[in-house]
Design a protein around this motif. Sequence first.
Motif, PDB file in Angstrom:
ATOM      1  N   SER A 115       0.817  -1.210   0.000  1.00 60.73           N
ATOM      2  CA  SER A 115       0.000   0.000   0.000  1.00 60.73           C
ATOM      3  C   SER A 115       0.854   1.264   0.000  1.00 60.73           C
ATOM      4  N   THR A 117      -0.981   4.380  -0.143  1.00 62.69           N
ATOM      5  CA  THR A 117      -1.841   5.362   0.530  1.00 62.69           C
ATOM      6  C   THR A 117      -1.969   5.106   2.027  1.00 62.69           C
ATOM      7  N   HIS A 119      -4.081   2.966   3.190  1.00 64.04           N
ATOM      8  CA  HIS A 119      -5.471   2.570   3.383  1.00 64.04           C
ATOM      9  C   HIS A 119      -5.688   1.213   2.714  1.00 64.04           C
ATOM     10  N   ARG A 181     -15.540   0.475  -0.636  1.00 65.06           N
ATOM     11  CA  ARG A 181     -14.990   1.718  -1.165  1.00 65.06           C
ATOM     12  C   ARG A 181     -15.670   2.945  -0.573  1.00 65.06           C
ATOM     13  N   SER A 184     -13.705   4.362   2.385  1.00 59.43           N
ATOM     14  CA  SER A 184     -12.535   5.191   2.094  1.00 59.43           C
ATOM     15  C   SER A 184     -12.290   5.206   0.592  1.00 59.43           C
ATOM     16  N   THR A 186      -9.578   6.167  -0.737  1.00 63.31           N
ATOM     17  CA  THR A 186      -8.146   6.035  -1.023  1.00 63.31           C
ATOM     18  C   THR A 186      -7.604   4.633  -0.740  1.00 63.31           C
ATOM     19  N   ASP A 188      -6.046   1.419  -1.587  1.00 62.24           N
ATOM     20  CA  ASP A 188      -5.292   1.003  -2.776  1.00 62.24           C
ATOM     21  C   ASP A 188      -4.870  -0.462  -2.718  1.00 62.24           C
TER      22      ASP A 188
END
Length: 275
Positions: A115, A117, A119, A181, A184, A186, A188
Amino acid sequence: MRTKNAPIGIFDSGVGGLTVMKDITGRLPSYDYLYLGDSARTPYGNRSFESIYRFTLQCVKYLFTQQCHLVILACNTASAKALRTIQQRDLPDLAPHKRVLGVIRPTAEVIGLHSDTGHVGVLGTTGTIQSDSYKIEIKQQFPRLSVYQQACPMWVPLVENGEHNHPGADYFVKKYLDQLRQQSATIDTMLLACTHYPLLISKIRSMLDTGISLLSQGPIVAASLQDYLKRHPEIDEQCSQNGTRRFLTTDAPELFDHHAATFFGQKVQSEYVEV
């Protein structure tokens, strides 16, 4: 000196763990393996902690009677709700020189590396998500990661009933991805925290942006097991290496074999056992 017949045990509540076994045997083909699917009592996902713990311990004990010195809980629900209790409370008296490992910690140890990000999302059964096991383990390994979880109760039935490649599955795949989704924008990296979910991977990928990493557990667990055996030669030496694979089920073998071919990628011939 290696015992002549001491396979590595792999346990799952049904046939789903065969996706993990497929990657393990692909990476470590020389070892002997004994797979036990508790098909008579599947699914575990919505059962109580007490039931999951009791069923898992019964199956682990059975694999021990079959000379397994090392048992892998390929079932996410069993890993989430039974593994720690078995390791800490039962093994010291039951079999102090044997080991039981799960699939959650190996995955938690690497997910943060994928990851950018910070997240990440976890897709799993209701039981796995409610246990918070992944969130807890991931936070221990990567404290700065934000972990979002989504239960996908319809995905296992879709796979079990052979509907995972049909257009009718699209609605439920999209439904749970959208719900994740929404938590969040963001995220990834997404983890498929159920052994059934790799069979949906094509549909899942088709509904995700190209920049999102989608992780399946099989390759991760296989690499972790290889590393574990290198770091624990006292366990490795007790695992026989004749390249054999044996499959056991607590329900009708013909039903197990029918589904197993889809999960394992080749035909299998299982045996019925009582645990």
